[in-house]
Write an enzyme that holds these catalytic residues in place. Structure first.
Site, PDB file in Angstrom:
ATOM      1  N   GLU A  18       2.233  24.805  -7.026  1.00 44.50           N
ATOM      2  CA  GLU A  18       1.914  24.520  -8.255  1.00 44.50           C
ATOM      3  C   GLU A  18       0.782  23.191  -8.114  1.00 44.50           C
ATOM      4  OE1 GLU A  18       2.156  26.909 -10.694  1.00 44.50           O
ATOM      5  OE2 GLU A  18       0.506  25.524 -11.736  1.00 44.50           O
TER       6      GLU A  18
ATOM      7  N   ASP B 270      -8.423  31.817  -7.646  1.00 38.68           N
ATOM      8  CA  ASP B 270      -7.596  32.977  -7.781  1.00 38.68           C
ATOM      9  C   ASP B 270      -6.793  33.005  -6.283  1.00 38.68           C
ATOM     10  OD1 ASP B 270      -8.991  33.808 -10.017  1.00 38.68           O
ATOM     11  OD2 ASP B 270      -9.724  35.235  -9.007  1.00 38.68           O
TER      12      ASP B 270
ATOM     13  N   ARG C 142       0.888  -1.266  -0.091  1.00 41.70           N
ATOM     14  CA  ARG C 142       0.019  -0.086   0.162  1.00 41.70           C
ATOM     15  C   ARG C 142       0.795   1.539  -0.235  1.00 41.70           C
ATOM     16  NH1 ARG C 142      -4.445   0.236   4.531  1.00 41.70           N
ATOM     17  NH2 ARG C 142      -4.755  -1.881   3.840  1.00 41.70           N
TER      18      ARG C 142
HETATM   19  N1  LIG Z   1     -15.854  28.048 -12.578  1.00 40.50           N
HETATM   20  C1  LIG Z   1     -15.337  29.285 -12.493  1.00 40.50           C
HETATM   21  N2  LIG Z   1     -15.980  30.279 -11.692  1.00 40.50           N
HETATM   22  C2  LIG Z   1     -15.591  31.517 -11.732  1.00 40.50           C
HETATM   23  N3  LIG Z   1     -14.380  31.783 -12.087  1.00 40.50           N
HETATM   24  C3  LIG Z   1     -13.493  30.972 -12.847  1.00 40.50           C
HETATM   25  C4  LIG Z   1     -14.113  29.552 -13.026  1.00 40.50           C
HETATM   26  N4  LIG Z   1     -13.315  28.819 -13.810  1.00 40.50           N
HETATM   27  C5  LIG Z   1     -12.201  29.760 -13.757  1.00 40.50           C
HETATM   28  N5  LIG Z   1     -12.549  30.897 -13.248  1.00 40.50           N
HETATM   29  C6  LIG Z   1     -11.640  32.366 -13.300  1.00 40.50           C
HETATM   30  O1  LIG Z   1     -10.547  32.302 -14.650  1.00 40.50           O
HETATM   31  C7  LIG Z   1      -9.462  32.191 -13.977  1.00 40.50           C
HETATM   32  C8  LIG Z   1      -8.475  31.076 -14.941  1.00 40.50           C
HETATM   33  O2  LIG Z   1      -9.074  30.025 -14.735  1.00 40.50           O
HETATM   34  P1  LIG Z   1      -8.453  28.542 -15.290  1.00 40.50           P
HETATM   35  O3  LIG Z   1      -9.283  27.429 -14.828  1.00 40.50           O
HETATM   36  O4  LIG Z   1      -8.264  28.842 -16.785  1.00 40.50           O
HETATM   37  O5  LIG Z   1      -7.024  28.701 -14.610  1.00 40.50           O
HETATM   38  P2  LIG Z   1      -5.559  29.092 -14.982  1.00 40.50           P
HETATM   39  O6  LIG Z   1      -5.065  30.056 -13.967  1.00 40.50           O
HETATM   40  O7  LIG Z   1      -5.621  29.897 -16.269  1.00 40.50           O
HETATM   41  O8  LIG Z   1      -4.689  27.924 -15.008  1.00 40.50           O
HETATM   42  P3  LIG Z   1      -4.359  26.806 -16.124  1.00 40.50           P
HETATM   43  O9  LIG Z   1      -3.887  27.800 -17.122  1.00 40.50           O
HETATM   44  O10 LIG Z   1      -3.211  25.968 -15.387  1.00 40.50           O
HETATM   45  O11 LIG Z   1      -5.549  25.843 -16.475  1.00 40.50           O
HETATM   46  C9  LIG Z   1      -9.508  31.683 -12.547  1.00 40.50           C
HETATM   47  O12 LIG Z   1      -8.367  32.192 -11.869  1.00 40.50           O
HETATM   48  C10 LIG Z   1     -10.841  32.330 -12.070  1.00 40.50           C
HETATM   49  O13 LIG Z   1     -10.685  33.647 -11.687  1.00 40.50           O
END
Ligand SMILES: Nc1ncnc2c1ncn2[C@@H]1O[C@H](COP(=O)(O)OP(=O)(O)OP(=O)(O)O)[C@@H](O)[C@H]1O
Length: 127
Positions: free
Chosen positions: A66, A92, A6
């Protein structure tokens, strides 16, 4: 024996998590590239052991956050595919945690590599 098996499989899942994150996340690939550069520079500049430990610490901190960020993004996407204020707060804040660690590692990098790099530069410029 079962306990041992495990333990080995949980270690293997953890490794899969790291490998998968490196393969799929552009930011993680950037962190890995910077870590390789920093360790090569530490070797080239013959950085003292205590400072190398600081460099390892900042690399581990950024990588760990990360990985947590990737996990949280996946969990939020699964539980809240539609826009939601709390999903935004979660994503965020986690991205902010990575940013804090990245800024700390830049500060550590400048403090550790700055003086020996400056020393090399002044020697080259004096030639
Ligand atoms: N379901 C959601 N509801 C509200 N805001 C969202 C949602 N998904 C993403 N966001 C907003 O969009 C931003 C970017 O999201 P995303 O999932 O694309 O991540 P990322 O920071 O671009 O990471 P990666 O590039 O690794 O996917 C988030 O930081 C948030 O502010």
């Amino acid at each position: 024996m079962k306990e041992w098996r495990r333990l080995v499989s949980s270690f293997s899942y953890a490794l899969q998590g790291i490998v998968q994150t490196v393969k799929t996340q552009r930011n993680m690939q950037i962190h890995v590239a910077f870590a390789v550069l920093a360790l090569a520079a530490a070797w080239w500049l013959r950085i003292p052991r205590g400072d190398v430990l600081l460099v390892f610490f900042s690399i581990a901190l950024v990588w760990a956050l990360e990985l947590v960020n990737t996990a949280l993004e996946a969990a939020v996407d699964l539980s809240s595919p539609e826009w939601h204020a709390k999903a935004k707060t979660a994503k965020d804040a986690c991205a902010g945690a990575v940013l804090v660690a990245a800024v700390l590692s830049v500060v550590i990098g400048v403090a550790v590599f700055g003086p020996p790099l400056w020393g090399k530069l002044t020697v080259w410029l004096a030639v």
